[in-house]
Design a protein around this motif. Sequence first.
Motif, PDB file in Angstrom:
ATOM      1  N   PHE A 126       0.142  -5.591  -1.576  1.00  0.00           N
ATOM      2  CA  PHE A 126      -0.661  -5.845  -0.375  1.00  0.00           C
ATOM      3  C   PHE A 126      -0.747  -4.573   0.452  1.00  0.00           C
ATOM      4  O   PHE A 126       0.151  -3.719   0.385  1.00  0.00           O
ATOM      5  CB  PHE A 126      -0.025  -6.965   0.469  1.00  0.00           C
ATOM      6  N   ASN A 127      -1.826  -4.469   1.224  1.00  0.00           N
ATOM      7  CA  ASN A 127      -1.937  -3.338   2.138  1.00  0.00           C
ATOM      8  C   ASN A 127      -0.885  -3.492   3.227  1.00  0.00           C
ATOM      9  O   ASN A 127      -0.672  -4.601   3.731  1.00  0.00           O
ATOM     10  CB  ASN A 127      -3.327  -3.302   2.768  1.00  0.00           C
ATOM     11  N   PRO A 128      -0.206  -2.382   3.579  1.00  0.00           N
ATOM     12  CA  PRO A 128       0.820  -2.486   4.617  1.00  0.00           C
ATOM     13  C   PRO A 128       0.207  -2.940   5.943  1.00  0.00           C
ATOM     14  O   PRO A 128      -0.964  -2.683   6.221  1.00  0.00           O
ATOM     15  CB  PRO A 128       1.390  -1.071   4.719  1.00  0.00           C
ATOM     16  N   GLN A 129       0.996  -3.629   6.727  1.00  0.00           N
ATOM     17  CA  GLN A 129       0.498  -4.142   7.999  1.00  0.00           C
ATOM     18  C   GLN A 129       1.548  -3.909   9.090  1.00  0.00           C
ATOM     19  O   GLN A 129       2.746  -3.985   8.825  1.00  0.00           O
ATOM     20  CB  GLN A 129       0.194  -5.639   7.876  1.00  0.00           C
ATOM     21  N   ILE A 130       1.049  -3.612  10.287  1.00  0.00           N
ATOM     22  CA  ILE A 130       1.963  -3.371  11.412  1.00  0.00           C
ATOM     23  C   ILE A 130       1.617  -4.340  12.540  1.00  0.00           C
ATOM     24  O   ILE A 130       0.452  -4.500  12.903  1.00  0.00           O
ATOM     25  CB  ILE A 130       1.858  -1.916  11.920  1.00  0.00           C
ATOM     26  N   ILE A 163       1.088 -14.336   9.434  1.00  0.00           N
ATOM     27  CA  ILE A 163       0.425 -13.032   9.250  1.00  0.00           C
ATOM     28  C   ILE A 163      -0.267 -13.070   7.884  1.00  0.00           C
ATOM     29  O   ILE A 163       0.367 -13.354   6.862  1.00  0.00           O
ATOM     30  CB  ILE A 163       1.454 -11.880   9.291  1.00  0.00           C
ATOM     31  N   ILE A 164      -1.565 -12.829   7.890  1.00  0.00           N
ATOM     32  CA  ILE A 164      -2.314 -12.824   6.631  1.00  0.00           C
ATOM     33  C   ILE A 164      -2.340 -11.393   6.084  1.00  0.00           C
ATOM     34  O   ILE A 164      -2.773 -10.460   6.761  1.00  0.00           O
ATOM     35  CB  ILE A 164      -3.765 -13.316   6.841  1.00  0.00           C
ATOM     36  N   LEU A 165      -1.865 -11.246   4.851  1.00  0.00           N
ATOM     37  CA  LEU A 165      -1.860  -9.925   4.216  1.00  0.00           C
ATOM     38  C   LEU A 165      -3.065  -9.788   3.286  1.00  0.00           C
ATOM     39  O   LEU A 165      -3.450 -10.753   2.611  1.00  0.00           O
ATOM     40  CB  LEU A 165      -0.566  -9.732   3.413  1.00  0.00           C
ATOM     41  N   ASN A 166      -3.627  -8.599   3.264  1.00  0.00           N
ATOM     42  CA  ASN A 166      -4.781  -8.340   2.388  1.00  0.00           C
ATOM     43  C   ASN A 166      -4.325  -7.694   1.086  1.00  0.00           C
ATOM     44  O   ASN A 166      -3.520  -6.770   1.087  1.00  0.00           O
ATOM     45  CB  ASN A 166      -5.780  -7.410   3.095  1.00  0.00           C
ATOM     46  N   ARG A 167      -4.895  -8.203  -0.008  1.00  0.00           N
ATOM     47  CA  ARG A 167      -4.525  -7.691  -1.336  1.00  0.00           C
ATOM     48  C   ARG A 167      -4.920  -6.230  -1.505  1.00  0.00           C
ATOM     49  O   ARG A 167      -5.973  -5.806  -1.024  1.00  0.00           O
ATOM     50  CB  ARG A 167      -5.257  -8.480  -2.422  1.00  0.00           C
ATOM     51  N   ASP A 168      -4.090  -5.503  -2.231  1.00  0.00           N
ATOM     52  CA  ASP A 168      -4.415  -4.133  -2.608  1.00  0.00           C
ATOM     53  C   ASP A 168      -4.707  -4.149  -4.114  1.00  0.00           C
ATOM     54  O   ASP A 168      -3.831  -4.464  -4.922  1.00  0.00           O
ATOM     55  CB  ASP A 168      -3.220  -3.229  -2.283  1.00  0.00           C
ATOM     56  N   ILE A 169      -5.952  -3.900  -4.499  1.00  0.00           N
ATOM     57  CA  ILE A 169      -6.293  -3.873  -5.931  1.00  0.00           C
ATOM     58  C   ILE A 169      -5.798  -2.538  -6.483  1.00  0.00           C
ATOM     59  O   ILE A 169      -6.508  -1.533  -6.465  1.00  0.00           O
ATOM     60  CB  ILE A 169      -7.814  -4.018  -6.149  1.00  0.00           C
ATOM     61  N   ASN A 170      -4.578  -2.555  -6.977  1.00  0.00           N
ATOM     62  CA  ASN A 170      -3.972  -1.300  -7.425  1.00  0.00           C
ATOM     63  C   ASN A 170      -3.737  -1.304  -8.940  1.00  0.00           C
ATOM     64  O   ASN A 170      -4.247  -2.158  -9.666  1.00  0.00           O
ATOM     65  CB  ASN A 170      -2.671  -1.050  -6.652  1.00  0.00           C
ATOM     66  N   ALA A 171      -2.942  -0.343  -9.375  1.00  0.00           N
ATOM     67  CA  ALA A 171      -2.702  -0.188 -10.818  1.00  0.00           C
ATOM     68  C   ALA A 171      -2.069  -1.439 -11.420  1.00  0.00           C
ATOM     69  O   ALA A 171      -2.388  -1.823 -12.558  1.00  0.00           O
ATOM     70  CB  ALA A 171      -1.799   1.021 -11.040  1.00  0.00           C
ATOM     71  N   GLY A 172      -1.168  -2.068 -10.675  1.00  0.00           N
ATOM     72  CA  GLY A 172      -0.514  -3.277 -11.170  1.00  0.00           C
ATOM     73  C   GLY A 172      -1.511  -4.393 -11.427  1.00  0.00           C
ATOM     74  O   GLY A 172      -1.385  -5.161 -12.390  1.00  0.00           O
ATOM     75  N   PHE A 173      -2.525  -4.483 -10.578  1.00  0.00           N
ATOM     76  CA  PHE A 173      -3.565  -5.508 -10.733  1.00  0.00           C
ATOM     77  C   PHE A 173      -4.266  -5.327 -12.085  1.00  0.00           C
ATOM     78  O   PHE A 173      -4.402  -6.272 -12.867  1.00  0.00           O
ATOM     79  CB  PHE A 173      -4.578  -5.373  -9.584  1.00  0.00           C
ATOM     80  N   TRP A 174      -4.690  -4.091 -12.334  1.00  0.00           N
ATOM     81  CA  TRP A 174      -5.420  -3.839 -13.581  1.00  0.00           C
ATOM     82  C   TRP A 174      -4.520  -3.994 -14.796  1.00  0.00           C
ATOM     83  O   TRP A 174      -4.942  -4.504 -15.839  1.00  0.00           O
ATOM     84  CB  TRP A 174      -6.068  -2.446 -13.551  1.00  0.00           C
ATOM     85  N   ALA A 175      -3.272  -3.556 -14.639  1.00  0.00           N
ATOM     86  CA  ALA A 175      -2.331  -3.669 -15.771  1.00  0.00           C
ATOM     87  C   ALA A 175      -2.115  -5.141 -16.130  1.00  0.00           C
ATOM     88  O   ALA A 175      -2.222  -5.526 -17.307  1.00  0.00           O
ATOM     89  CB  ALA A 175      -1.007  -3.006 -15.411  1.00  0.00           C
ATOM     90  N   ALA A 176      -1.841  -5.976 -15.135  1.00  0.00           N
ATOM     91  CA  ALA A 176      -1.588  -7.402 -15.405  1.00  0.00           C
ATOM     92  C   ALA A 176      -2.823  -8.072 -15.995  1.00  0.00           C
ATOM     93  O   ALA A 176      -2.720  -8.892 -16.921  1.00  0.00           O
ATOM     94  CB  ALA A 176      -1.173  -8.106 -14.112  1.00  0.00           C
ATOM     95  N   THR A 177      -3.999  -7.703 -15.474  1.00  0.00           N
ATOM     96  CA  THR A 177      -5.251  -8.291 -15.979  1.00  0.00           C
ATOM     97  C   THR A 177      -5.450  -7.935 -17.452  1.00  0.00           C
ATOM     98  O   THR A 177      -5.764  -8.807 -18.283  1.00  0.00           O
ATOM     99  CB  THR A 177      -6.447  -7.775 -15.150  1.00  0.00           C
TER     100      THR A 177
END
Lengths: 166, 570
Positions: free
Chosen positions: B103-107, B129-143
């Motif tokens: 997730f994108n970091p949040q403050i 607190i709603i966190l927004n997904r970060d489409i990162n390397a892990g996302f593509w790897a798992a997919t």
Amino acid sequence: MNTKILCLTRGGEGSYPNQDGAIAIAKERGQDIMFLYISNIEFLDHTAAPKVIDIETELDELGEFMLIMAQERASNAGVTAKTLVRRGFFREVLSDVIEENNFETVILGSSSGDTGIIDEDLLHEVTCEVHQKYEIEFIILFEGNILKTYQVETGAELEQEEGKDD
Amino acid sequence: MNITGIVRSKLFIIALLITLIAVIPGEVLASSQDPDQEGNFVVIGQLLDEQDQPVEEAVVTAVTQDGEQIVAETESLEDGTWRLLLIEVPSGEMQITIEHPRFNPQIVSLKVEELNDLDNIGLYRVGEIILNRDINAGFWAATLIFLGVLLLIAFEKLHSTTAALAGMSVVFIISYVGGVFDPGFFIFSFERGLSYINWEVIFLVMGMMIIVAIIEGTGIFQWMAFQAYRLSRGRNWLLILILIAITAVASALLDNFTTMLLMVPISLQIGLAVGINPLALIIPEILASNVGGISTLVGTPTNIIIGAHAKISFTDFLVNQTPGVIVALIALSAYILFHYRKEFFKESSAISPALYERLEENARLDDPQSLWKSGVVFILVIFGFILGESVHLSPAVPAIIGATALLIWLQPDVHKMIIAVDWTTLVFFMALFVVVGAIQEVGLLGLIATGMASVIGDNLPLGVFMVVFGVGTISVVVANIPLAAAMLPIVDFLTVLIPGADSKVLFYALSMGTAMGGNGTLIGGEANLVTAGITNQTSTPITFKEFLKVGLPVTYITLTIGFLWLLIKF
């Protein structure tokens, strides 16, 4: 043991022409014939659902039924037929059965056609291998007619025209 | 012990090890989540993703306004909640940072007035607190891993269990090795991965395997098939109708895969005996087994997964699915009679006494003593399923108790017991749950759910339509067990979002879609594949084309009936 001819068969309507072809060869030579059914449950390896059934026994019973049908066809043609059901891979079982018995001729169905499942190359490879190892005659049938023979005397592979009975 | 026996024994040990590994870290994790922390002031909150699902294992840190001093730190729990314990309230503002690899970091800043509340009461609620997904390397790897597993299964490049285990291993390799170089590669921890395994499914399947193995040994279904042959007296149309009914009922009570293993060899023999194409009996049986299994919780592996996940009971399945299934079976039978009319309305050939004797022998009741004992226990297990619902008892419990009762009563030897349980399937389920967990964890399923929700809106009939026909169409070519497992979180989300869907209608739609869709092609379902394997042992193999000609029309006929039934029922 008087049975000199071994015929591999899977049974069912698609096998009837080759069974009849094998029976005709046995009758012509005045010999008994043994029908062999080989079951193999390797196909279960490609499924993920629970396999709790003793499927090998079920297939043995299926094979016995198929072979009784073949035996009746032989009997109707005046040929004495025995039956044998084995489990395993085509190559290994064929070698084992030949080694245990004193067959002079092995008859196989061609892998051509709609119902063939053994790869053509594999059939040729196994046939050559077993033919050379045990020095016995091999006859390949297609729709009841001799497609190819592997002779003992010359070791030559004789191809014949489809539909031309020898 | 033969090679198969040795392999099964090894898999048994592997399954036990995995079970132990799954349990032990759970305890360790549980204790680590409840540290003996001290603090006079408590700040609490909850982390959710865009689908309102709790976010676990996020690092929540309280720092002073200048960011130089960490005041407190914690991790979010399974329900997404977190609790920061502060020794003292910092002067000035305080910042709460939330970090999670996916997730994108949040403050979140707490102002002086809010800190005053904390100082006075000792507790401050930040809320959700709603966190927004970060489409990162892990996302593509798992997919890619999930798609790879599906392809390996579809093209039979690896055994299904090996493919799922390979997928699970790669997930952990990428998480632990790739994660060292780039945190974005971290998909989940080993413990988190194991938390995705649904143990209810594993134990229910295991219990049913033992019960079914004992029942099948009695030969009851082969006997019933033979009685169908006798009753039909040469009327092949009647023979197929009885066989369809037997197959559908057997599939509902055992499972469709096992039913086909039992029915195909005897049906082949009956077909050959009466002189009709055996495929005219066997293909309809496959179709009926896939449809009939939908009626109960234990009828298909996908129903077991769906039922355990969505807490749909045995009775729920029976009441909500069976009428639709019966209508679908009637339509299926009508189509089959039309399609194979030349086979069914021709005169049967006479069978020789020797063949009849053999057929009768192969269809005899092998063990009447075991039959009545296992019948009694099976009925009690069904009652256990039904009665257990009132006390929220997992169906796995009656199944395991029933299996144990049979083992004690009938006392089969240990070797038979090990053979009876198909450990490869249990390992497959475990590994599959982890792989599906990975795509859920990285947010792929959430994205798909969001996409579907934007199309469906609050139109429930459209939602049911999309799940029944969408999943049904995908099931035509994709293995339905992984598909059902992957669809569950999506249906969860849609159920929350669409008004009226809390009746769990979308889960029933998923059940119908996966099972009926499996009838579309020869590779659509496990029962189809195993039947093809058996018919390949004869010279009347089922070809892809032959199956498609019958299966595809039946698929869409039954999907339509299933869809209409769900609309009427819900």
